[in-house]
Design a protein around this motif. Structure first.
Motif, PDB file in Angstrom:
ATOM      1  N   ALA A 208     -23.563 -30.245  37.314  1.00  0.00           N
ATOM      2  CA  ALA A 208     -22.152 -29.847  37.265  1.00  0.00           C
ATOM      3  C   ALA A 208     -22.005 -28.392  36.835  1.00  0.00           C
ATOM      4  O   ALA A 208     -21.156 -27.649  37.352  1.00  0.00           O
ATOM      5  CB  ALA A 208     -21.383 -30.765  36.323  1.00  0.00           C
ATOM      6  N   THR A 209     -22.834 -27.969  35.898  1.00  0.00           N
ATOM      7  CA  THR A 209     -22.796 -26.578  35.443  1.00  0.00           C
ATOM      8  C   THR A 209     -23.215 -25.626  36.556  1.00  0.00           C
ATOM      9  O   THR A 209     -22.639 -24.540  36.704  1.00  0.00           O
ATOM     10  CB  THR A 209     -23.707 -26.404  34.214  1.00  0.00           C
ATOM     11  N   VAL A 210     -24.196 -26.030  37.351  1.00  0.00           N
ATOM     12  CA  VAL A 210     -24.664 -25.180  38.456  1.00  0.00           C
ATOM     13  C   VAL A 210     -23.553 -24.971  39.486  1.00  0.00           C
ATOM     14  O   VAL A 210     -23.369 -23.856  39.998  1.00  0.00           O
ATOM     15  CB  VAL A 210     -25.922 -25.782  39.107  1.00  0.00           C
ATOM     16  N   ILE A 211     -22.804 -26.024  39.794  1.00  0.00           N
ATOM     17  CA  ILE A 211     -21.677 -25.853  40.727  1.00  0.00           C
ATOM     18  C   ILE A 211     -20.677 -24.844  40.159  1.00  0.00           C
ATOM     19  O   ILE A 211     -20.136 -23.996  40.888  1.00  0.00           O
ATOM     20  CB  ILE A 211     -20.981 -27.191  41.021  1.00  0.00           C
ATOM     21  N   ALA A 212     -20.433 -24.924  38.860  1.00  0.00           N
ATOM     22  CA  ALA A 212     -19.519 -23.961  38.231  1.00  0.00           C
ATOM     23  C   ALA A 212     -20.057 -22.541  38.349  1.00  0.00           C
ATOM     24  O   ALA A 212     -19.302 -21.603  38.661  1.00  0.00           O
ATOM     25  CB  ALA A 212     -19.305 -24.336  36.769  1.00  0.00           C
ATOM     26  N   ILE A 213     -21.344 -22.352  38.112  1.00  0.00           N
ATOM     27  CA  ILE A 213     -21.951 -21.018  38.225  1.00  0.00           C
ATOM     28  C   ILE A 213     -21.734 -20.460  39.626  1.00  0.00           C
ATOM     29  O   ILE A 213     -21.279 -19.327  39.805  1.00  0.00           O
ATOM     30  CB  ILE A 213     -23.458 -21.079  37.903  1.00  0.00           C
ATOM     31  N   LEU A 214     -22.052 -21.256  40.625  1.00  0.00           N
ATOM     32  CA  LEU A 214     -21.917 -20.810  42.013  1.00  0.00           C
ATOM     33  C   LEU A 214     -20.463 -20.521  42.367  1.00  0.00           C
ATOM     34  O   LEU A 214     -20.154 -19.521  43.026  1.00  0.00           O
ATOM     35  CB  LEU A 214     -22.496 -21.874  42.955  1.00  0.00           C
ATOM     36  N   SER A 215     -19.581 -21.401  41.909  1.00  0.00           N
ATOM     37  CA  SER A 215     -18.162 -21.265  42.269  1.00  0.00           C
ATOM     38  C   SER A 215     -17.524 -20.039  41.635  1.00  0.00           C
ATOM     39  O   SER A 215     -16.857 -19.239  42.308  1.00  0.00           O
ATOM     40  CB  SER A 215     -17.395 -22.520  41.859  1.00  0.00           C
ATOM     41  N   TYR A 216     -17.727 -19.873  40.310  1.00  0.00           N
ATOM     42  CA  TYR A 216     -17.045 -18.799  39.592  1.00  0.00           C
ATOM     43  C   TYR A 216     -17.646 -17.422  39.869  1.00  0.00           C
ATOM     44  O   TYR A 216     -17.019 -16.401  39.558  1.00  0.00           O
ATOM     45  CB  TYR A 216     -17.032 -19.086  38.095  1.00  0.00           C
TER      46      TYR A 216
ATOM     47  N   VAL B 231     -24.881 -18.154  30.804  1.00  0.00           N
ATOM     48  CA  VAL B 231     -24.701 -19.607  30.884  1.00  0.00           C
ATOM     49  C   VAL B 231     -25.244 -20.244  29.615  1.00  0.00           C
ATOM     50  O   VAL B 231     -26.348 -19.910  29.173  1.00  0.00           O
ATOM     51  CB  VAL B 231     -25.441 -20.197  32.107  1.00  0.00           C
ATOM     52  N   VAL B 232     -24.460 -21.148  29.025  1.00  0.00           N
ATOM     53  CA  VAL B 232     -24.939 -21.963  27.906  1.00  0.00           C
ATOM     54  C   VAL B 232     -24.882 -23.415  28.358  1.00  0.00           C
ATOM     55  O   VAL B 232     -23.807 -23.935  28.673  1.00  0.00           O
ATOM     56  CB  VAL B 232     -24.094 -21.762  26.632  1.00  0.00           C
ATOM     57  N   THR B 233     -26.031 -24.085  28.413  1.00  0.00           N
ATOM     58  CA  THR B 233     -26.101 -25.434  28.979  1.00  0.00           C
ATOM     59  C   THR B 233     -25.738 -26.516  27.977  1.00  0.00           C
ATOM     60  O   THR B 233     -25.073 -27.500  28.321  1.00  0.00           O
ATOM     61  CB  THR B 233     -27.513 -25.716  29.516  1.00  0.00           C
ATOM     62  N   SER B 234     -26.188 -26.376  26.739  1.00  0.00           N
ATOM     63  CA  SER B 234     -25.940 -27.401  25.717  1.00  0.00           C
ATOM     64  C   SER B 234     -26.174 -26.804  24.344  1.00  0.00           C
ATOM     65  O   SER B 234     -26.861 -25.793  24.197  1.00  0.00           O
ATOM     66  CB  SER B 234     -26.860 -28.617  25.925  1.00  0.00           C
ATOM     67  N   ILE B 235     -25.598 -27.465  23.324  1.00  0.00           N
ATOM     68  CA  ILE B 235     -25.758 -27.027  21.935  1.00  0.00           C
ATOM     69  C   ILE B 235     -26.153 -28.236  21.094  1.00  0.00           C
ATOM     70  O   ILE B 235     -25.476 -29.262  21.106  1.00  0.00           O
ATOM     71  CB  ILE B 235     -24.449 -26.445  21.357  1.00  0.00           C
ATOM     72  N   ALA B 236     -27.266 -28.118  20.397  1.00  0.00           N
ATOM     73  CA  ALA B 236     -27.686 -29.152  19.454  1.00  0.00           C
ATOM     74  C   ALA B 236     -28.508 -28.488  18.356  1.00  0.00           C
ATOM     75  O   ALA B 236     -28.939 -27.336  18.497  1.00  0.00           O
ATOM     76  CB  ALA B 236     -28.502 -30.241  20.159  1.00  0.00           C
ATOM     77  N   LEU B 237     -28.714 -29.198  17.264  1.00  0.00           N
ATOM     78  CA  LEU B 237     -29.504 -28.650  16.160  1.00  0.00           C
ATOM     79  C   LEU B 237     -30.970 -28.561  16.569  1.00  0.00           C
ATOM     80  O   LEU B 237     -31.606 -29.569  16.878  1.00  0.00           O
ATOM     81  CB  LEU B 237     -29.370 -29.537  14.913  1.00  0.00           C
ATOM     82  N   ASP B 238     -31.484 -27.354  16.607  1.00  0.00           N
ATOM     83  CA  ASP B 238     -32.887 -27.115  16.944  1.00  0.00           C
ATOM     84  C   ASP B 238     -33.236 -25.712  16.470  1.00  0.00           C
ATOM     85  O   ASP B 238     -32.380 -24.817  16.460  1.00  0.00           O
ATOM     86  CB  ASP B 238     -33.100 -27.250  18.456  1.00  0.00           C
ATOM     87  N   HIS B 239     -34.478 -25.506  16.055  1.00  0.00           N
ATOM     88  CA  HIS B 239     -34.920 -24.201  15.551  1.00  0.00           C
ATOM     89  C   HIS B 239     -33.989 -23.705  14.438  1.00  0.00           C
ATOM     90  O   HIS B 239     -33.582 -22.528  14.431  1.00  0.00           O
ATOM     91  CB  HIS B 239     -34.965 -23.172  16.682  1.00  0.00           C
TER      92      HIS B 239
ATOM     93  N   LEU C 292     -18.718 -13.016  33.041  1.00  0.00           N
ATOM     94  CA  LEU C 292     -18.552 -14.456  32.906  1.00  0.00           C
ATOM     95  C   LEU C 292     -19.472 -15.058  31.846  1.00  0.00           C
ATOM     96  O   LEU C 292     -20.652 -14.687  31.742  1.00  0.00           O
ATOM     97  CB  LEU C 292     -18.847 -15.147  34.237  1.00  0.00           C
ATOM     98  N   LEU C 293     -18.927 -15.994  31.086  1.00  0.00           N
ATOM     99  CA  LEU C 293     -19.704 -16.884  30.228  1.00  0.00           C
ATOM    100  C   LEU C 293     -19.333 -18.298  30.643  1.00  0.00           C
ATOM    101  O   LEU C 293     -18.198 -18.732  30.462  1.00  0.00           O
ATOM    102  CB  LEU C 293     -19.380 -16.659  28.749  1.00  0.00           C
ATOM    103  N   ILE C 294     -20.289 -19.022  31.223  1.00  0.00           N
ATOM    104  CA  ILE C 294     -20.046 -20.376  31.702  1.00  0.00           C
ATOM    105  C   ILE C 294     -20.707 -21.361  30.749  1.00  0.00           C
ATOM    106  O   ILE C 294     -21.916 -21.318  30.524  1.00  0.00           O
ATOM    107  CB  ILE C 294     -20.569 -20.556  33.138  1.00  0.00           C
ATOM    108  N   SER C 295     -19.908 -22.227  30.168  1.00  0.00           N
ATOM    109  CA  SER C 295     -20.398 -23.194  29.190  1.00  0.00           C
ATOM    110  C   SER C 295     -20.402 -24.597  29.782  1.00  0.00           C
ATOM    111  O   SER C 295     -19.356 -25.114  30.173  1.00  0.00           O
ATOM    112  CB  SER C 295     -19.537 -23.168  27.925  1.00  0.00           C
ATOM    113  N   GLY C 296     -21.585 -25.188  29.837  1.00  0.00           N
ATOM    114  CA  GLY C 296     -21.703 -26.572  30.264  1.00  0.00           C
ATOM    115  C   GLY C 296     -21.805 -27.523  29.088  1.00  0.00           C
ATOM    116  O   GLY C 296     -22.198 -28.682  29.246  1.00  0.00           O
ATOM    117  N   VAL C 297     -21.450 -27.043  27.904  1.00  0.00           N
ATOM    118  CA  VAL C 297     -21.609 -27.817  26.672  1.00  0.00           C
ATOM    119  C   VAL C 297     -20.562 -28.929  26.607  1.00  0.00           C
ATOM    120  O   VAL C 297     -19.365 -28.692  26.799  1.00  0.00           O
ATOM    121  CB  VAL C 297     -21.485 -26.901  25.440  1.00  0.00           C
ATOM    122  N   VAL C 298     -21.021 -30.137  26.313  1.00  0.00           N
ATOM    123  CA  VAL C 298     -20.116 -31.261  26.091  1.00  0.00           C
ATOM    124  C   VAL C 298     -19.630 -31.198  24.643  1.00  0.00           C
ATOM    125  O   VAL C 298     -20.415 -30.983  23.723  1.00  0.00           O
ATOM    126  CB  VAL C 298     -20.840 -32.592  26.353  1.00  0.00           C
ATOM    127  N   ASN C 299     -18.340 -31.372  24.433  1.00  0.00           N
ATOM    128  CA  ASN C 299     -17.746 -31.238  23.090  1.00  0.00           C
ATOM    129  C   ASN C 299     -18.190 -29.932  22.430  1.00  0.00           C
ATOM    130  O   ASN C 299     -18.822 -29.922  21.366  1.00  0.00           O
ATOM    131  CB  ASN C 299     -18.139 -32.429  22.201  1.00  0.00           C
TER     132      ASN C 299
END
Length: 407
Positions: A252-260, A158-166, A190-197
């Motif tokens: 929303a990402t958690v529902i996807a994890i459970l569903s898929y 699961v990848v929840t979000s992507i932003a500039l850090d580290h 499975l790779l579930i991405s909750g990343v916006v844009n």
């Protein structure tokens, strides 16, 4: 029995490697092989992301436990006790279990050097293996591909979000960071991405790995209404969902994890979980007189989420803020500049801790204090005079200092 107390073990493992961080899996993987770890009965969920990892792990753990599964959860960092990092069925494990795990790891590693975090990770795996659990929920410490959590194969990444850090460790572009974080995926899994844009490199890297990608906005979506929200993936849908205490994006990402993963979430169980789960340090109200909220927001993405939360409050709060100097504190403070009526900056007396005087250069309407406690006491006096809420934020260390002083 290990012979050492947990405090003694933690002092010992802190001294065993010259670097706090050393990305790479070779050393750790060799020790893992020697431990002969058994996987859980069902699945390993590994969760990476710039923000939202802790919230996602907390909700997923709660749902699984409520559904009568046994679950081991590994997270970091901790606030007050190291045991917070390693939990079974939502409860931190005992000192004795951790000490015994450290003892076994120290014996089998022989002359292999391990970092503090690598010791922690191996201890969690060993404890979970011994407990013969149904599921493991693992939070990546830093990045993904080379983080020690990734030495064990995830059934669901699961990848929840992507932003500039580290950026010193992960790269200075969203495309590169996305490659590092999605590197926890495995071929055929499975790779579930909750990343916006999401950066395009999530998809290209999933294709390269051979992972089965499900992305927010493409395969599943959600919408917020006035007093509830809905989720759909075109085949399965939920409406009139309870607004969670934790960020909606992660819910929303958690529902996807459970569903898929075929765990067949139900409307009743989801609403129970969303109404029940909170997480320490995530816009958490800890006092009502005056109203005090603690939040670990420490990067621009988290700051934007905090702005949203504050915009729904009845009054502009007072800020008590301490940050690490290697974070993008200029951007964080700029994003939040208009959200607070007053600012009280605090020194953080930890490695990489910024001085209040550094932070105050970003905001002229501020006071500087030598500790979080001192800054909070000054803010409390102002809040009592004006009946104004206080938000303590900026780092896990800031929140931990507050909790240590007042809990």
């Amino acid at each position: 029995m290990s012979g050492k107390t947990l405090k003694e073990w933690l002092s010992f493992i802190e001294s065993q490697h010259p670097n706090n961080i050393e990305l790479g899996l070779d050393r750790c993987s060799l020790v893992l092989q020697r431990l002969q770890i058994s996987r859980p009965k069902n699945k390993i969920f590994t969760v990476a992301g710039t923000n939202g990892k802790g919230s996602t792990c907390a909700m997923l753990t709660d749902y699984l436990c409520y559904d009568s599964y046994t679950v081991g959860t590994f997270t970091s960092p901790h606030f007050l006790k190291f045991n917070e990092r390693i939990a079974i069925n939502g409860k931190p494990v005992s000192d004795e279990l951790i000490c015994d795990a450290f003892s076994v790891i120290d014996r089998v590693r022989e002359d292999i050097e391990l970092t503090y975090f690598e010791f922690n990770t191996l201890a969690a795996f060993y404890i979970f293996s011994q407990a013969k659990l149904d599921f493991w929920v693992l939070e990546v410490g830093l990045g993904g591909r080379l983080d020690s959590v990734n030495m064990i194969d995830a059934d669901v990444a699961v990848v929840t979000s992507i932003a500039l850090d580290h950026v010193d460790w992960l790269g200075d572009s969203l495309d590169q960071i996305a490659i590092e974080k999605s590197g926890i995926a495995r071929s055929g899994s499975l790779l579930i991405s909750g990343v916006v844009n999401p950066p395009k490199t999530i998809q290209s890297n999933a294709l390269k790995i051979g992972a089965i990608l499900k992305q927010k906005g493409e395969h599943f979506s959600f919408a917020m209404n006035n007093n509830d929200w809905s989720w759909s993936d075109g085949q399965l849908s939920f409406s009139n969902l309870t607004l969670p205490q934790l960020p909606l994006e992660n819910a929303a990402t958690v529902i996807a994890i459970l569903s898929y993963t075929g765990l067949t979430p139900t409307h009743e169980k989801l609403n129970g979980m969303f109404g029940r789960v909170s997480l320490m340090g995530r816009f958490q109200t800890v006092s009502d007189s005056p109203k005090v909220i603690i939040d670990v927001a420490h990067n621009p993405e988290a700051a934007k989420e905090l702005v949203k939360r504050i915009s729904m409050m009845d009054a502009r709060p007072i800020a008590v803020c301490g940050m690490l100097e290697d974070k993008d504190y200029h951007s964080v403070l700029e994003i939040l500049a208009d959200s607070f009526s007053e600012w009280y900056f605090a020194d953080l007396e930890v490695p990489r801790g910024a001085k209040a005087s550094q932070l105050s250069l970003c905001n002229q309407n501020s006071q500087c204090h030598e500790s979080v406690k001192s800054a909070f006491e000054a803010a409390k006096k102002a809040a009592n005079n004006k009946n104004t809420p206080i938000i303590v934020f900026g780092s896990f260390h800031t929140v931990a200092d507050y909790l240590d002083a007042y809990s």
